[in-house]
Write a protein that holds these residues in place. Structure first.
Motif, PDB file in Angstrom:
ATOM      1  N   ASN A   1     -48.852  -9.812  12.553  1.00  0.00           N
ATOM      2  CA  ASN A   1     -49.656  -9.559  11.290  1.00  0.00           C
ATOM      3  C   ASN A   1     -50.446  -8.463  11.441  1.00  0.00           C
TER       4      ASN A   1
ATOM      5  N   TYR B   1     -47.665 -14.531   6.924  1.00  0.00           N
ATOM      6  CA  TYR B   1     -48.241 -13.295   6.455  1.00  0.00           C
ATOM      7  C   TYR B   1     -47.375 -12.275   6.624  1.00  0.00           C
ATOM      8  N   VAL B   2     -46.127 -12.320   7.027  1.00  0.00           N
ATOM      9  CA  VAL B   2     -45.256 -11.456   7.486  1.00  0.00           C
ATOM     10  C   VAL B   2     -43.879 -11.832   6.564  1.00  0.00           C
TER      11      VAL B   2
END
Length: 572
Positions: A138, A276-277
């Motif tokens: 991330n 978060y990805v």
């Protein structure tokens, strides 16, 4: 036990920077010269033999890849990092500085650091242990620059258009026209630390967005201000507008990175903050990597239970963290919280993990969580016994132990950047006192452990070896016995009862989270008695202690005495 059991992952997480360090100075905010650092070479054949002997199948070497640090390695051609954007003297292992290099702190001979890590991989494999390292997809350190990347590989941000806040072809997010501002109240390295770069400033213009999705030139000290967010083709300024065609440059760069480490013999990746990805990235990259390396495993750090199926089935992860489920339930029970109930364990596999329970990684400690023996958690390592029995035996999925957990490391001290919060600091140079007693100056023989610590380590060794070798636990079915026993004499909701079984082996597991001894008559329901063709005298043996239990009639209840905060693994 059966020698033909399906492989159950039993993972030992360790930080090489801390694991082999025998320095006991532990100066607050101490430097590497003052407090020392563990080395690749200190993870010796003897250390690995001891780890293997406890039943482990995999070692997660945390903090291998080079990250930003306040230690000056410029004498070796490594550009110093600005301490104003580094957390802690040693720096965070999750602020990667060069994805194609390893942490110089971990090398005896710094110019030879990669060869020392490659030798560690080989030593680990010689003990028939698999190697897991981190992938931090991330974000990277603000000082990211790869001086070790292979020919033909472009650096992150090398071709970015700095005039655009967002572009599908950029690797980073920008705040055009605004320079980055260091949080005013940050004092890097503490009052004694001096560096010509420690001036409250960091030259970054335009400023880049932070790893925790904060798109401002002036992040706070509570943000991940030391990191910068990688752009996977998501335009946050328009909500979550996705641009995945053509493939964003970051995707290909991450593929190159994974191939680089896999080619060195790395067997798996623990992937940081996978939520978060975009899941589309995981669905793209994991199948490609498995095509190249079919045995490679991917473990995702995830916390949004509603997204678990997405990351497992669409994103193709092998395993996900079970923190917001089993860990949280067991912590409440271990800490004797008033509302804690073992029915909450049922809720985990019946709701949070329904249909994929075997793909959840279970643990009671890791580098992010508080030590069991710390005052912030249970205050006594032995109170984790029932929780660890459940953690290790509830399902066929992986179980993980954090180094020092097996000897009751309490993490009571404040090391520097990391305060006295019940965690062993990942940001500071320090020794791990109770673990160091087992290390015993590099002998790795537990020579300085107390009898109590030796007994605790023996418990973990027995439990993990049972989990590794028992066919019922490694590959068997699960049968919950709570409903069948909720009206039994002695039952209460601080007991947990279940069965793991195959056609060849049956194991009844009973744990007591009460702070007092509990007597219970455990009943097996009629459908199980019929399936197992049980009647008459049946002998049970506790695999943890070897103690036999006999009931005159299988159709009647099995009387069991469960000591406070203990458990039984009864084979029959």
């Amino acid at each position: 036990m059966s020698s033909s059991t399906k492989h159950k992952l039993i993972i030992y997480q360790l930080l090489p920077r801390l694991f082999g360090n025998t320095n006991t100075t532990n100066k607050f905010y101490g430097s590497v010269e003052e407090n020392g650092s563990g080395k690749f070479n200190q993870i010796t054949e003897k250390a690995l033999t001891e780890i293997k002997g406890m039943g482990f199948t995999h070692i997660w070497y945390t903090g291998i890849i080079e990250h930003a640090t306040m230690t000056d390695y410029s004498a070796y051609g490594i550009t110093p990092d600005d301490p104003d954007v580094v957390k802690g003297p040693a720096g965070s292992p999750y602020a990667i500085k060069d994805y194609y290099d390893v942490d110089p702190d971990l090398a005896v001979d710094v110019p030879n650091r990669m060869a020392e890590f490659e030798a560690l991989i080989e030593r680990t494999h010689q003990q028939e242990l698999k190697v897991i390292i981190d992938l931090v997809p991330n974000h990277v350190a603000r000082t990211y620059h790869s001086d070790a990347k292979p020919a033909g590989v472009k650096d992150f941000g090398e071709d970015d258009d700095l005039t655009k806040a967002y572009s599908p072809q950029n690797d980073f997010y920008y705040i055009p026209g605004q320079p980055f501002t260091v949080p005013q109240d940050y004092n890097p390295g503490g009052d004694e630390f001096a560096s010509p770069l420690k001036d409250g400033k960091f030259n970054e213009n335009p400023a880049k967005g932070t790893g925790d999705d904060v798109f401002t030139a002036s992040p706070s000290i509570n943000n991940w201000f030391e990191t910068i967010k990688l752009n996977y083709g998501v335009d946050f300024s328009k909500g979550y507008d996705m641009h995945f065609d053509p493939i964003p440059p970051v995707w290909q760069k991450m593929l190159d990175i994974l191939c680089y480490w896999s080619a060195k013999g790395v067997d798996g990746f623990r992937c940081d903050m996978v939520e978060y990805v975009p899941s589309e990235f995981w669905a793209w990259i994991i199948p490609q990597m498995k095509q190249r390396y079919p045995e490679l495993i991917f473990i995702g750090e995830a916390y949004q239970t509603g997204q678990y199926p997405n990351y497992l089935f669409s994103g193709k992860f092998d395993y996900l963290y079970d923190k917001v489920g089993l860990y949280d339930a067991l912590k409440r029970l271990t800490c004797n919280e008033p509302d804690a109930s073992t029915w909450q364990i049922n809720n985990v596999w019946n709701n949070h993990c329904r249909g994929f329970d075997e793909r959840m990684l279970r643990f009671m400690e890791n580098h992010d969580e508080q030590r069991i023996a710390s005052p912030h958690f249970a205050g006594d390592a032995w109170l984790a016994v029932p929780g660890m029995i459940v953690t290790a035996t509830l399902a066929t999925g992986p179980v993980m132990i954090y180094f020092g957990q097996e000897v009751g490391e309490p993490a009571t001290q404040a090391e520097g950047f990391s305060g006295a919060d019940g965690r062993t600091s990942i940001f500071d140079y320090c020794g791990v006192p109770e673990h160091q007693k087992w290390v015993n100056g590099g002998a790795f023989d537990g020579g300085q452990l107390t009898e109590n610590q030796q007994a605790l380590r023996s418990f973990y060794s027995r439990l993990l070896n049972i989990s590794a070798q028992s066919q019922a636990i490694a590959e068997g079915k699960f049968y919950e016995l709570m409903i069948a026993n909720e009206h039994s004499e002695g039952f209460n909701e601080r007991l947990y009862l279940y069965l793991r079984y195959t056609a060849q082996e049956r194991v009844l597991i009973a744990v007591n989270f009460n702070r007092h001894e509990q007597n219970i008559n455990i009943k097996l329901p009629d459908d199980l008695l019929n399936e197992f063709k049980l009647n008459g005298n049946v002998e049970f043996t506790d695999l943890l202690s070897g103690t036999p239990y006999v009931t005159a009639d299988a159709t009647q209840a099995l009387p069991v005495i469960l000591p406070a905060m203990q458990g039984l693994i009864l084979k029959f």
